[in-house]
Motif scaffolding. Sequence first.
Motif, PDB file in Angstrom:
ATOM      1  N   GLN A  21      19.467 -37.975  17.408  1.00 24.30           N
ATOM      2  CA  GLN A  21      18.121 -38.462  17.602  1.00 24.30           C
ATOM      3  C   GLN A  21      18.245 -39.985  17.765  1.00 24.30           C
ATOM      4  O   GLN A  21      19.042 -40.615  17.057  1.00 24.30           O
ATOM      5  CB  GLN A  21      17.298 -38.120  16.355  1.00 24.30           C
ATOM      6  N   MET A  22      17.464 -40.570  18.678  1.00 26.62           N
ATOM      7  CA  MET A  22      17.597 -41.993  18.983  1.00 26.62           C
ATOM      8  C   MET A  22      16.267 -42.705  18.847  1.00 26.62           C
ATOM      9  O   MET A  22      15.192 -42.100  18.972  1.00 26.62           O
ATOM     10  CB  MET A  22      18.124 -42.179  20.408  1.00 26.62           C
ATOM     11  N   SER A  23      16.330 -43.990  18.603  1.00 21.07           N
ATOM     12  CA  SER A  23      15.147 -44.819  18.436  1.00 21.07           C
ATOM     13  C   SER A  23      15.240 -46.112  19.214  1.00 21.07           C
ATOM     14  O   SER A  23      16.340 -46.560  19.558  1.00 21.07           O
ATOM     15  CB  SER A  23      14.963 -45.185  16.953  1.00 21.07           C
ATOM     16  N   TRP A  24      14.099 -46.686  19.475  1.00 25.94           N
ATOM     17  CA  TRP A  24      13.976 -48.078  19.896  1.00 25.94           C
ATOM     18  C   TRP A  24      13.341 -48.833  18.719  1.00 25.94           C
ATOM     19  O   TRP A  24      12.396 -48.341  18.091  1.00 25.94           O
ATOM     20  CB  TRP A  24      13.088 -48.218  21.117  1.00 25.94           C
ATOM     21  N   VAL A  25      13.858 -50.015  18.467  1.00 25.58           N
ATOM     22  CA  VAL A  25      13.285 -50.909  17.474  1.00 25.58           C
ATOM     23  C   VAL A  25      13.136 -52.269  18.127  1.00 25.58           C
ATOM     24  O   VAL A  25      13.735 -52.537  19.176  1.00 25.58           O
ATOM     25  CB  VAL A  25      14.164 -51.015  16.208  1.00 25.58           C
ATOM     26  N   ARG A  26      12.341 -53.139  17.534  1.00 21.77           N
ATOM     27  CA  ARG A  26      12.157 -54.475  18.088  1.00 21.77           C
ATOM     28  C   ARG A  26      12.078 -55.499  16.979  1.00 21.77           C
ATOM     29  O   ARG A  26      11.770 -55.172  15.832  1.00 21.77           O
ATOM     30  CB  ARG A  26      10.908 -54.527  18.962  1.00 21.77           C
ATOM     31  N   GLN A  27      12.354 -56.733  17.347  1.00 26.83           N
ATOM     32  CA  GLN A  27      12.276 -57.842  16.412  1.00 26.83           C
ATOM     33  C   GLN A  27      11.557 -58.987  17.095  1.00 26.83           C
ATOM     34  O   GLN A  27      12.094 -59.594  18.031  1.00 26.83           O
ATOM     35  CB  GLN A  27      13.658 -58.271  15.933  1.00 26.83           C
TER      36      GLN A  27
ATOM     37  N   HIS B 145       9.795 -46.859  28.582  1.00 25.47           N
ATOM     38  CA  HIS B 145       8.854 -47.282  29.617  1.00 25.47           C
ATOM     39  C   HIS B 145       7.631 -47.859  28.914  1.00 25.47           C
ATOM     40  O   HIS B 145       6.985 -47.179  28.119  1.00 25.47           O
ATOM     41  CB  HIS B 145       8.471 -46.104  30.508  1.00 25.47           C
ATOM     42  N   MET B 146       7.312 -49.104  29.231  1.00 26.49           N
ATOM     43  CA  MET B 146       6.287 -49.854  28.518  1.00 26.49           C
ATOM     44  C   MET B 146       5.172 -50.223  29.485  1.00 26.49           C
ATOM     45  O   MET B 146       5.427 -50.905  30.484  1.00 26.49           O
ATOM     46  CB  MET B 146       6.903 -51.108  27.898  1.00 26.49           C
ATOM     47  N   ASN B 147       3.966 -49.781  29.180  1.00 30.99           N
ATOM     48  CA  ASN B 147       2.803 -50.065  30.018  1.00 30.99           C
ATOM     49  C   ASN B 147       1.749 -50.827  29.228  1.00 30.99           C
ATOM     50  O   ASN B 147       1.759 -50.816  27.998  1.00 30.99           O
ATOM     51  CB  ASN B 147       2.192 -48.759  30.544  1.00 30.99           C
ATOM     52  N   ASN B 148       0.818 -51.437  29.949  1.00 35.91           N
ATOM     53  CA  ASN B 148      -0.287 -52.167  29.332  1.00 35.91           C
ATOM     54  C   ASN B 148       0.219 -53.103  28.232  1.00 35.91           C
ATOM     55  O   ASN B 148      -0.284 -53.086  27.097  1.00 35.91           O
ATOM     56  CB  ASN B 148      -1.321 -51.189  28.773  1.00 35.91           C
ATOM     57  N   LEU B 149       1.193 -53.899  28.572  1.00 34.26           N
ATOM     58  CA  LEU B 149       1.843 -54.762  27.584  1.00 34.26           C
ATOM     59  C   LEU B 149       0.899 -55.831  27.068  1.00 34.26           C
ATOM     60  O   LEU B 149       0.037 -56.343  27.799  1.00 34.26           O
ATOM     61  CB  LEU B 149       3.089 -55.389  28.182  1.00 34.26           C
ATOM     62  N   LYS B 150       1.091 -56.169  25.798  1.00 35.80           N
ATOM     63  CA  LYS B 150       0.285 -57.165  25.118  1.00 35.80           C
ATOM     64  C   LYS B 150       1.188 -58.286  24.620  1.00 35.80           C
ATOM     65  O   LYS B 150       2.385 -58.063  24.400  1.00 35.80           O
ATOM     66  CB  LYS B 150      -0.430 -56.524  23.925  1.00 35.80           C
ATOM     67  N   PRO B 151       0.643 -59.472  24.410  1.00 34.26           N
ATOM     68  CA  PRO B 151       1.478 -60.576  23.901  1.00 34.26           C
ATOM     69  C   PRO B 151       2.198 -60.213  22.602  1.00 34.26           C
ATOM     70  O   PRO B 151       3.327 -60.663  22.380  1.00 34.26           O
ATOM     71  CB  PRO B 151       0.454 -61.690  23.680  1.00 34.26           C
ATOM     72  N   GLU B 152       1.590 -59.389  21.777  1.00 34.09           N
ATOM     73  CA  GLU B 152       2.229 -59.003  20.517  1.00 34.09           C
ATOM     74  C   GLU B 152       3.400 -58.039  20.704  1.00 34.09           C
ATOM     75  O   GLU B 152       4.100 -57.720  19.733  1.00 34.09           O
ATOM     76  CB  GLU B 152       1.205 -58.395  19.549  1.00 34.09           C
ATOM     77  N   ASP B 153       3.634 -57.592  21.921  1.00 33.68           N
ATOM     78  CA  ASP B 153       4.826 -56.791  22.210  1.00 33.68           C
ATOM     79  C   ASP B 153       6.047 -57.673  22.465  1.00 33.68           C
ATOM     80  O   ASP B 153       7.158 -57.160  22.634  1.00 33.68           O
ATOM     81  CB  ASP B 153       4.588 -55.900  23.431  1.00 33.68           C
ATOM     82  N   THR B 154       5.856 -58.974  22.517  1.00 31.07           N
ATOM     83  CA  THR B 154       6.966 -59.893  22.724  1.00 31.07           C
ATOM     84  C   THR B 154       7.980 -59.753  21.598  1.00 31.07           C
ATOM     85  O   THR B 154       7.642 -59.899  20.424  1.00 31.07           O
ATOM     86  CB  THR B 154       6.455 -61.341  22.795  1.00 31.07           C
ATOM     87  N   ALA B 155       9.217 -59.449  21.961  1.00 32.17           N
ATOM     88  CA  ALA B 155      10.264 -59.200  20.967  1.00 32.17           C
ATOM     89  C   ALA B 155      11.588 -58.962  21.684  1.00 32.17           C
ATOM     90  O   ALA B 155      11.628 -58.783  22.902  1.00 32.17           O
ATOM     91  CB  ALA B 155       9.919 -57.986  20.112  1.00 32.17           C
ATOM     92  N   VAL B 156      12.655 -58.940  20.890  1.00 31.64           N
ATOM     93  CA  VAL B 156      13.927 -58.427  21.374  1.00 31.64           C
ATOM     94  C   VAL B 156      13.962 -56.939  21.032  1.00 31.64           C
ATOM     95  O   VAL B 156      13.713 -56.548  19.884  1.00 31.64           O
ATOM     96  CB  VAL B 156      15.118 -59.150  20.723  1.00 31.64           C
ATOM     97  N   TYR B 157      14.255 -56.117  22.021  1.00 33.32           N
ATOM     98  CA  TYR B 157      14.247 -54.672  21.854  1.00 33.32           C
ATOM     99  C   TYR B 157      15.681 -54.148  21.768  1.00 33.32           C
ATOM    100  O   TYR B 157      16.544 -54.516  22.577  1.00 33.32           O
ATOM    101  CB  TYR B 157      13.510 -54.013  23.011  1.00 33.32           C
TER     102      TYR B 157
END
Length: 121
Positions: free
Chosen positions: A32-38, A81-93
């Motif tokens: 099982q795999m995940s995406w995380v961000r910082q 796949h990232m849609n409707n991006l918001k400034p708060e999505d800014t991060a290293v993924y």
Amino acid sequence: VQFAESGGGLVQPGGSVSLSCAASGFRFGGYQMSWVRQAPGKGFEWVAAIGSDATDTWYANSVKGRFTIARDNAKNTLYLHMNNLKPEDTAVYYCAQDGPAVRAGQLPAYRGQGTQVTVSS
């Protein structure tokens, strides 16, 4: 275990971007795999996870309905796949092997260099 994330960049609010993660050094299709961000100055945040056969997916409330996680086990590759991006999505993924610690926002045991996503006008 190695991960190589790619696909980030500068995106305007409301825009879209797709990330890829090439995995190696383990049996990718068995995990099982995940995406995380910082985000800048913050800890790790779990974003999304996908079952080993892609049948099941899970999302953080903050991205539900906007992000889609996918995988290609034949290519040992994970996608976001990232849609409707918001400034708060800014991060290293980063991509990571899923688990309770990852879901709790702890430092993944294995991670790549990550890919920067900046959402700004």
